[in-house]
Design an enzyme around this catalytic site. Structure first.
Site, mmCIF file in Angstrom:
data_model
loop_
_atom_site.group_PDB
_atom_site.id
_atom_site.type_symbol
_atom_site.label_atom_id
_atom_site.label_comp_id
_atom_site.label_asym_id
_atom_site.label_seq_id
_atom_site.Cartn_x
_atom_site.Cartn_y
_atom_site.Cartn_z
ATOM 1 N N CYS A 92 58.094 45.954 21.208
ATOM 2 C CA CYS A 92 57.111 45.372 22.127
ATOM 3 C C CYS A 92 57.381 45.652 23.598
ATOM 4 O O CYS A 92 56.529 46.179 24.312
ATOM 5 C CB CYS A 92 57.044 43.854 21.935
ATOM 6 S SG CYS A 92 56.751 43.312 20.245
ATOM 7 N N ASP A 145 50.730 47.577 20.321
ATOM 8 C CA ASP A 145 51.940 48.126 20.939
ATOM 9 C C ASP A 145 52.754 49.017 20.017
ATOM 10 O O ASP A 145 53.611 49.768 20.478
ATOM 11 C CB ASP A 145 52.811 47.011 21.521
ATOM 12 C CG ASP A 145 52.971 45.817 20.598
ATOM 13 O OD1 ASP A 145 52.495 45.859 19.452
ATOM 14 O OD2 ASP A 145 53.557 44.812 21.044
ATOM 15 N N HIS A 146 52.517 48.950 18.718
ATOM 16 C CA HIS A 146 53.203 49.810 17.736
ATOM 17 C C HIS A 146 52.662 49.441 16.360
ATOM 18 O O HIS A 146 51.826 48.536 16.219
ATOM 19 C CB HIS A 146 54.728 49.633 17.760
ATOM 20 C CG HIS A 146 55.153 48.215 17.931
ATOM 21 N ND1 HIS A 146 54.937 47.253 16.974
ATOM 22 C CD2 HIS A 146 55.752 47.579 18.978
ATOM 23 C CE1 HIS A 146 55.388 46.093 17.424
ATOM 24 N NE2 HIS A 146 55.872 46.259 18.636
ATOM 25 N N HIS A 199 55.576 42.215 28.015
ATOM 26 C CA HIS A 199 56.364 41.658 26.908
ATOM 27 C C HIS A 199 56.135 40.160 26.746
ATOM 28 O O HIS A 199 56.016 39.653 25.630
ATOM 29 C CB HIS A 199 57.859 41.924 27.102
ATOM 30 C CG HIS A 199 58.685 41.313 26.017
ATOM 31 N ND1 HIS A 199 58.449 41.559 24.685
ATOM 32 C CD2 HIS A 199 59.715 40.439 26.061
ATOM 33 C CE1 HIS A 199 59.303 40.866 23.952
ATOM 34 N NE2 HIS A 199 60.078 40.177 24.759
ATOM 35 N N ASP A 201 49.128 42.299 18.899
ATOM 36 C CA ASP A 201 50.560 42.511 18.690
ATOM 37 C C ASP A 201 50.876 42.937 17.252
ATOM 38 O O ASP A 201 50.397 42.320 16.285
ATOM 39 C CB ASP A 201 51.293 41.201 19.010
ATOM 40 C CG ASP A 201 52.726 41.426 19.430
ATOM 41 O OD1 ASP A 201 53.234 42.550 19.274
ATOM 42 O OD2 ASP A 201 53.355 40.473 19.924
#
Length: 506
Positions: free
Chosen positions: A80, A324-325, A140, A42
């Site tokens: 997310c 996720d980013h 999520h 994450d």
């Protein structure tokens, strides 16, 4: 008559032998079907060692040496919930209308025509003969109910938490009626690794890697760190001397040429600002805490890799590690994801598989959306017709598609960015634009959207924007920023009340 009996017995013997041989061949084929280890980290940006970053990540570097690293991979949403929904459905946010946080069980439902019949990634493997298992943050929260054969669930929130926050209250200067509270804080906590939820998740996976299975497996592991709060035990902070910490490039007046919509999206008063971090002497400490969290996750990854290598599955398992980013550590004035700029959209992506090159790096821009189709091709499974991403197999093995590679990220309805090898183009819902030339401006400090020298390139990139911009999905919401509340109400007339999602504190 005797001769006929002999012929009959010979025929029976031949048929039995033939069946046994066919079963042997079938067993061999089944045994060769690769397993999949699917690892999500994450909020991980590209500061890992093998990507040229300052983080001490021997195990991520080890995984990179085992396969192919994409150093310019981008998420489909810098948040997310929609990022993970996109990856696990194989569909773009602009296709599904999932622009905000959506309860896992609401992603696939009758009310959304694009997702009502979708097959999630893990389900596709199950439908093709795999035993599926998952733990931690994969969607999520964790995953829609009953979509794994075995589920270890997800520990609520992003703890453990101390009795009192160390530095940041989670509200900052925000109006509590208009903005949400963030989990952002940093410091050494708890006392040891065994108290971390990620340690327990790794244990769960390790235990299952020592079991025997009568079919290939798909194993999902979702680590909570590096998500805020930036809490890990002191020993991980000790890896980084505060004197040696380098802060990211920052320009005080960087946002002066940003369109109003971009400024609204970047309106995050609940987060620490870069100016506050400078004045309070906390900037280096935040970066130190982020690096400490990366090294902690790297340690847990190493435990899992060791268990895999020491199991009977080590030589026949595909591994993919992704995030996720990205995450901004002071770039563009704040500490957050929540943006369409490089530092928010770019994240690590690594594939390792028996039939892939080892230690290869690809610098072309690619999408996390490609993970689903790539895993299918690596596993020898038929393509899924609904996937909007493309398999990266030919790029990894034959360097195909490098020239035209690009990645699209979406944040809210009709706000998109396109990244090519050299340029970033951003177009907001009202038609306003940003454009950056990374060959001269890698930090994206000067918006060249009105520079006539780039007109041809901008027009070319405009043609790559998604043609479909679905309205907000009814079950998708993002009340953390007023802009997204207003956009959903304005574009669809739908209510954007805060959703009660366990563990959704930002």
């Amino acid at each position: 008559m005797k001769i006929n009996n002999y012929i009959f017995l010979a025929l029976v013997f031949f048929l039995i032998s033939s069946c046994k041989e066919q079963k042997k061949q079938a067993d061999k084929i089944e045994k060769k079907q690769p397993n999949v280890l699917f690892i999500a980290v994450d909020d991980l940006n590209t500061m890992i060692g093998s990507f040229g970053g300052p983080a001490k990540t021997p195990n991520m570097d080890r995984l990179a040496s085992m396969g192919v690293s994409f150093t310019d991979a981008h998420c489909q949403a810098p948040l997310c919930g929609p990022s993970r929904a996109s990856l696990m459905t194989g569909l773009r946010p602009s296709t599904t209308g999932i622009y905000g946080m959506t309860p896992d069980n609401e992603i696939r439902r009758e009310g959304n025509p694009t997702t009502k019949d979708i097959t999630f990634l893990q389900e596709y493997f199950e439908n093709n003969g795999y035993h599926t298992m998952g733990i931690g943050k994969l969607f999520h929260i964790h995953a829609p109910d009953s979509t794994f054969n075995e589920s270890g669930g997800r520990v609520k929130g992003f703890g453990p938490y101390p009795e009192k926050r160390f530095v940041w209250d989670g509200f900052g200067t925000a109006d509590k009626k208009k903005y949400g509270r963030t989990s952002t804080d940093w410091g050494a906590f708890p006392e040891n690794d065994t108290l971390m939820p990620d340690h327990k998740s790794a244990n769960w996976v390790i235990e299952r890697l020592h079991k025997k299975y009568d079919k290939p497996f798909f194993m999902g592991l979702g680590f909570l760190r590096v998500h805020v709060p930036l809490y890990v035990p002191q020993k991980w902070f000790d890896l980084y001397s505060i004197e040696d910490i380098e802060t990211p490039p920052y320009k005080f007046d960087d946002l002066n040429d940003i369109p109003p919509v971009g400024l609204k999206i970047n309106d995050l008063p609940m987060m620490p600002t870069t100016e506050w971090a400078k004045e309070s002497d906390e900037w280096k400490k935040i970066v130190q805490a982020y690096l400490a969290c990366i090294s902690y996750v790297d340690y847990e990854l190493g435990r899992v890799l060791d268990a895999l290598e020491n199991s009977e599955y080590g030589d026949n398992t595909i591994i993919v590690l992704w995030s996720d980013h990205g995450y901004r550590l002071g770039e563009k004035g704040t500490f957050a994801k929540h943006a369409l700029w490089e530092s928010a959209t770019k994240a690590p992506l690594i594939f390792s598989a028996p039939n892939l090159p080892k230690g290869k790096k690809i610098n072309a821009p690619v999408e996390m959306l490609s993970i689903y189709p790539t895993l299918l091709e690596l596993s020898g499974l038929p393509a899924y017709s609904k996937n909007e991403g493309i398999s990266l197999m030919n790029m990894m093995k034959n360097n195909e598609g490098l020239k035209d590679a690009h990645a699209i990220t979406t944040f809210g309805m009709n706000n998109h960015t396109i990244k090519t090898d050299r340029y970033r183009y951003i177009r907001y819902e009202d038609g306003t634009e940003e454009f950056y030339d990374h060959s001269t401006d890698p930090n994206e400090w000067t918006n060249q959207a009105k520079n006539a020298d780039y007109k041809t390139q901008i027009e070319k990139m405009k043609k790559q924007l998604p043609k479909n911009n679905s309205k907000w999905d009814e079950s998708s919401s993002y009340s953390f920023q007023p802009y997204y509340v207003e956009q959903k109400e304005r574009t669809s007339g739908a209510d954007n009340k805060p959703l009660k999602i366990i563990g959704a504190e930002r």
